[in-house]
Design an enzyme around this catalytic site. Structure first.
Site, PDB file in Angstrom:
ATOM      1  N   THR A  76       0.834  -1.199   0.000  1.00  0.00           N
ATOM      2  CA  THR A  76       0.000   0.000   0.000  1.00  0.00           C
ATOM      3  C   THR A  76       0.871   1.252   0.000  1.00  0.00           C
ATOM      4  O   THR A  76       2.099   1.168  -0.142  1.00  0.00           O
ATOM      5  CB  THR A  76      -1.028  -0.050   1.166  1.00  0.00           C
ATOM      6  OG1 THR A  76      -1.935   1.038   1.013  1.00  0.00           O
ATOM      7  CG2 THR A  76      -0.356   0.026   2.534  1.00  0.00           C
ATOM      8  N   LYS A  80       3.384   1.090  -3.698  1.00  0.00           N
ATOM      9  CA  LYS A  80       2.776   0.328  -4.796  1.00  0.00           C
ATOM     10  C   LYS A  80       3.580   0.408  -6.098  1.00  0.00           C
ATOM     11  O   LYS A  80       3.563  -0.524  -6.889  1.00  0.00           O
ATOM     12  CB  LYS A  80       1.342   0.817  -5.048  1.00  0.00           C
ATOM     13  CG  LYS A  80       0.355   0.344  -4.003  1.00  0.00           C
ATOM     14  CD  LYS A  80      -1.063   0.745  -4.389  1.00  0.00           C
ATOM     15  CE  LYS A  80      -2.065   0.248  -3.375  1.00  0.00           C
ATOM     16  NZ  LYS A  80      -3.450   0.534  -3.740  1.00  0.00           N
ATOM     17  N   ASN A 101      -0.642  -3.943  -5.949  1.00  0.00           N
ATOM     18  CA  ASN A 101      -1.093  -3.988  -4.550  1.00  0.00           C
ATOM     19  C   ASN A 101      -0.901  -5.390  -3.972  1.00  0.00           C
ATOM     20  O   ASN A 101      -1.202  -5.621  -2.808  1.00  0.00           O
ATOM     21  CB  ASN A 101      -2.564  -3.558  -4.420  1.00  0.00           C
ATOM     22  CG  ASN A 101      -3.501  -4.582  -5.026  1.00  0.00           C
ATOM     23  OD1 ASN A 101      -3.147  -5.294  -5.958  1.00  0.00           O
ATOM     24  ND2 ASN A 101      -4.711  -4.662  -4.508  1.00  0.00           N
ATOM     25  N   ASP A 116      -6.687  -4.120  -7.581  1.00  0.00           N
ATOM     26  CA  ASP A 116      -7.527  -2.935  -7.327  1.00  0.00           C
ATOM     27  C   ASP A 116      -8.510  -2.694  -8.476  1.00  0.00           C
ATOM     28  O   ASP A 116      -9.687  -2.401  -8.245  1.00  0.00           O
ATOM     29  CB  ASP A 116      -6.657  -1.678  -7.158  1.00  0.00           C
ATOM     30  CG  ASP A 116      -6.080  -1.551  -5.758  1.00  0.00           C
ATOM     31  OD1 ASP A 116      -6.642  -2.151  -4.812  1.00  0.00           O
ATOM     32  OD2 ASP A 116      -5.072  -0.846  -5.600  1.00  0.00           O
ATOM     33  N   GLY A 143      -3.172   9.312  -8.433  1.00  0.00           N
ATOM     34  CA  GLY A 143      -2.235   8.343  -7.885  1.00  0.00           C
ATOM     35  C   GLY A 143      -2.506   6.940  -8.414  1.00  0.00           C
ATOM     36  O   GLY A 143      -3.224   6.765  -9.412  1.00  0.00           O
ATOM     37  N   ASN A 165      -6.397  17.225 -10.334  1.00  0.00           N
ATOM     38  CA  ASN A 165      -5.427  16.855  -9.307  1.00  0.00           C
ATOM     39  C   ASN A 165      -4.711  18.095  -8.798  1.00  0.00           C
ATOM     40  O   ASN A 165      -4.555  19.076  -9.527  1.00  0.00           O
ATOM     41  CB  ASN A 165      -4.405  15.863  -9.895  1.00  0.00           C
ATOM     42  CG  ASN A 165      -3.702  15.060  -8.813  1.00  0.00           C
ATOM     43  OD1 ASN A 165      -4.349  14.627  -7.846  1.00  0.00           O
ATOM     44  ND2 ASN A 165      -2.413  14.860  -8.950  1.00  0.00           N
ATOM     45  N   ARG A 166      -4.259  18.046  -7.518  1.00  0.00           N
ATOM     46  CA  ARG A 166      -3.491  19.171  -6.970  1.00  0.00           C
ATOM     47  C   ARG A 166      -2.265  19.395  -7.852  1.00  0.00           C
ATOM     48  O   ARG A 166      -1.974  20.512  -8.259  1.00  0.00           O
ATOM     49  CB  ARG A 166      -2.999  18.821  -5.553  1.00  0.00           C
ATOM     50  CG  ARG A 166      -3.985  18.949  -4.472  1.00  0.00           C
ATOM     51  CD  ARG A 166      -3.352  18.708  -3.129  1.00  0.00           C
ATOM     52  NE  ARG A 166      -2.487  17.528  -3.084  1.00  0.00           N
ATOM     53  CZ  ARG A 166      -2.079  16.935  -1.983  1.00  0.00           C
ATOM     54  NH1 ARG A 166      -2.461  17.406  -0.817  1.00  0.00           N
ATOM     55  NH2 ARG A 166      -1.293  15.880  -2.010  1.00  0.00           N
TER      56      ARG A 166
HETATM   57  P1  NAP Z   1      -1.471   7.903  -3.915  1.00  0.00           P
HETATM   58  O1  NAP Z   1      -0.836   7.167  -5.043  1.00  0.00           O
HETATM   59  O2  NAP Z   1      -0.643   8.394  -2.783  1.00  0.00           O
HETATM   60  O3  NAP Z   1      -2.271   9.149  -4.559  1.00  0.00           O
HETATM   61  C1  NAP Z   1      -2.991  10.019  -3.736  1.00  0.00           C
HETATM   62  C2  NAP Z   1      -3.821  10.958  -4.604  1.00  0.00           C
HETATM   63  O4  NAP Z   1      -4.635  11.751  -3.747  1.00  0.00           O
HETATM   64  C3  NAP Z   1      -2.977  11.934  -5.429  1.00  0.00           C
HETATM   65  O5  NAP Z   1      -3.674  12.273  -6.588  1.00  0.00           O
HETATM   66  C4  NAP Z   1      -2.878  13.136  -4.493  1.00  0.00           C
HETATM   67  O6  NAP Z   1      -2.677  14.355  -5.171  1.00  0.00           O
HETATM   68  C5  NAP Z   1      -4.256  13.134  -3.891  1.00  0.00           C
HETATM   69  N1  NAP Z   1      -4.305  13.750  -2.572  1.00  0.00           N
HETATM   70  C6  NAP Z   1      -3.689  13.322  -1.435  1.00  0.00           C
HETATM   71  N2  NAP Z   1      -3.997  14.120  -0.399  1.00  0.00           N
HETATM   72  C7  NAP Z   1      -4.796  15.105  -0.897  1.00  0.00           C
HETATM   73  C8  NAP Z   1      -5.422  16.246  -0.334  1.00  0.00           C
HETATM   74  N3  NAP Z   1      -5.304  16.538   0.964  1.00  0.00           N
HETATM   75  N4  NAP Z   1      -6.185  17.034  -1.137  1.00  0.00           N
HETATM   76  C9  NAP Z   1      -6.321  16.745  -2.443  1.00  0.00           C
HETATM   77  N5  NAP Z   1      -5.744  15.680  -3.049  1.00  0.00           N
HETATM   78  C10 NAP Z   1      -5.000  14.865  -2.276  1.00  0.00           C
HETATM   79  O7  NAP Z   1      -2.634   7.033  -3.256  1.00  0.00           O
HETATM   80  P2  NAP Z   1      -3.597   5.979  -3.966  1.00  0.00           P
HETATM   81  O8  NAP Z   1      -3.038   4.624  -3.833  1.00  0.00           O
HETATM   82  O9  NAP Z   1      -3.926   6.509  -5.313  1.00  0.00           O
HETATM   83  O10 NAP Z   1      -4.887   6.034  -3.003  1.00  0.00           O
HETATM   84  C11 NAP Z   1      -5.771   7.123  -3.015  1.00  0.00           C
HETATM   85  C12 NAP Z   1      -6.920   6.860  -2.035  1.00  0.00           C
HETATM   86  O11 NAP Z   1      -7.704   5.764  -2.478  1.00  0.00           O
HETATM   87  C13 NAP Z   1      -6.463   6.501  -0.624  1.00  0.00           C
HETATM   88  O12 NAP Z   1      -7.291   7.147   0.293  1.00  0.00           O
HETATM   89  C14 NAP Z   1      -6.663   5.012  -0.526  1.00  0.00           C
HETATM   90  O13 NAP Z   1      -6.952   4.593   0.805  1.00  0.00           O
HETATM   91  C15 NAP Z   1      -7.878   4.840  -1.423  1.00  0.00           C
HETATM   92  N6  NAP Z   1      -7.943   3.489  -1.974  1.00  0.00           N
HETATM   93  C16 NAP Z   1      -9.064   2.754  -1.698  1.00  0.00           C
HETATM   94  C17 NAP Z   1      -9.173   1.481  -2.198  1.00  0.00           C
HETATM   95  C18 NAP Z   1     -10.387   0.677  -1.901  1.00  0.00           C
HETATM   96  O14 NAP Z   1     -10.333  -0.549  -2.023  1.00  0.00           O
HETATM   97  N7  NAP Z   1     -11.506   1.297  -1.555  1.00  0.00           N
HETATM   98  C19 NAP Z   1      -8.141   0.922  -2.985  1.00  0.00           C
HETATM   99  C20 NAP Z   1      -7.017   1.717  -3.259  1.00  0.00           C
HETATM  100  C21 NAP Z   1      -6.926   3.000  -2.730  1.00  0.00           C
HETATM  101  P3  NAP Z   1      -1.189  14.851  -5.593  1.00  0.00           P
HETATM  102  O15 NAP Z   1      -0.765  13.993  -6.760  1.00  0.00           O
HETATM  103  O16 NAP Z   1      -1.394  16.265  -5.984  1.00  0.00           O
HETATM  104  O17 NAP Z   1      -0.322  14.672  -4.384  1.00  0.00           O
END
Ligand code: NAP
Length: 300
Positions: A76, A80, A101, A116, A143, A165-166
């Site tokens: 995670t 990843k 993952n 995922d 992400g 995206n930010r």
């Molecule tokens: P990641 O690769 O770290 O990417 C995070 C993304 O969220 C990036 O686009 C980042 O923007 C943005 N972000 C982070 N904090 C933010 C904030 N405060 N305001 C606005 N944008 C923000 O993480 P990921 O693996 O893609 O996961 C993203 C989310 O999905 C997590 O919360 C994770 O728990 C969830 N998720 C859920 C499942 C499920 O099974 N339900 C599966 C996978 C992931 P920047 O690029 O600008 O930093």
């Protein structure tokens, strides 16, 4: 006197599955309880440990698990993508998405998988979210999760996407990759702060995806975007946030009579698919879901 009927099987007689989760800040993870509950119900010996690993130790952690005969691991945030460099094999999907993952330790090979995207699709179907064919989606985030969900949507026939995206460069890079493989896909990237374009896009979008952690416990009142009332009347929203089970975004969508789903289904399905890859057995989804619900309600 010993009970003749009591037969304990030793780990030597039964297969023992050792599994782990590699990441950081894992204090709220529900993965161990999901997998262990499914295994318990099936009478399997399975142990799943959350391992918080420092970035410089990731290689040792992966190779150590392999040496200790772990069956596999979940990976995670923030590993990843980084973990792929230690894989001997990966599926085409993992290569395209650029993130795994799931690791499977098979023979002397480390195999990287991504469950995922399929987990998202199964949950989407289960929730009756409808056909994606020719649809227009707004995706918040760029992400690994946004990448996997966009892959699932495009493979299901998505016609157009706007990614907010930010870090806009990251969104642009994501879309360059997709439009190279899928030239028919119409796409635009924007800064997340671009409220005008968010509002304009949502007037006609069929799908809204939140693939950021915004709204996740403990910041449960946060919304990833400002919502207006003039969003498309057919908009369906999927929020990857699963803790709380019903995020503020899902609540706001329901208030506006739009179909909306939280990320618990995706969490369960991606876990079930990983479980199958490690053990060759299908876990009971209801057992997994109940274990997750119980842990989320009591822990988060
Ligand atoms: P990641 O690769 O770290 O990417 C995070 C993304 O969220 C990036 O686009 C980042 O923007 C943005 N972000 C982070 N904090 C933010 C904030 N405060 N305001 C606005 N944008 C923000 O993480 P990921 O693996 O893609 O996961 C993203 C989310 O999905 C997590 O919360 C994770 O728990 C969830 N998720 C859920 C499942 C499920 O099974 N339900 C599966 C996978 C992931 P920047 O690029 O600008 O930093």
């Amino acid at each position: 006197m010993a009970n003749e009927n009591l037969k304990l099987s030793s780990p030597v007689e039964r297969e023992t599955y050792l599994l782990g989760l590699l990441g950081q800040r894992l204090e709220h993870t529900v993965s161990p309880v999901i997998h262990e509950a499914a295994a318990l119900e099936m009478g399997m010996d399975l142990y799943y440990f959350p391992f918080e690993v420092e970035p410089d130790d990731l290689k040792q952690a992966v190779l150590g698990m392999k040496a200790l005969k772990f069956a596999g691991a979940n990976v995670t945030i923030p590993y990843k993508e980084k973990v792929l460099q230690y894989a001997d094999e990966m599926s085409e999907v993992v290569e395209f998405i650029g993130a795994a993952n799931t690791l499977i330790f098979r023979g002397d090979k480390i195999i990287a998988e991504n469950t995922d995207w399929k987990g998202f699709l199964r949950s989407w179907e289960e929730m009756g979210m409808g056909s994606v064919q020719g649809n227009f989606a707004v995706v918040i985030g760029s992400g690994g999760a946004a990448d996997a969900v966009l892959y699932a949507l495009v493979e299901s026939g998505l016609g157009r996407v706007h990614v907010f995206n930010r870090n806009r460069k990251r969104a642009e890079k994501l879309l360059d990759k997709f439009t190279t493989k899928y030239p028919h896909l119409l796409s635009e990237s924007y800064f997340l702060s671009d409220e005008t374009n968010i509002a304009e896009s949502l007037k006609s979008a069929d799908i809204l995806i939140n693939a950021t952690p915004v709204g996740m416990y403990p910041y449960i009142d946060d919304l990833p975007i400002k919502l207006r009332d003039d969003i498309n009347s057919n908009l369906r929203c999927y929020d990857l946030v699963y803790n709380p089970i019903k995020s503020r975004l899902v609540e706001e969508m329901e208030k506006r009579n739009r179909k909306a789903a939280g990320g618990l289904g995706m969490l369960i399905y991606q876990a079930a698919l990983s479980f199958e890859l490690w053990t060759g057995m299908e876990p009971d989804l209801v057992t997994m879901r109940n274990a997750a619900l119980n842990a989320l309600v009591s822990g988060g």
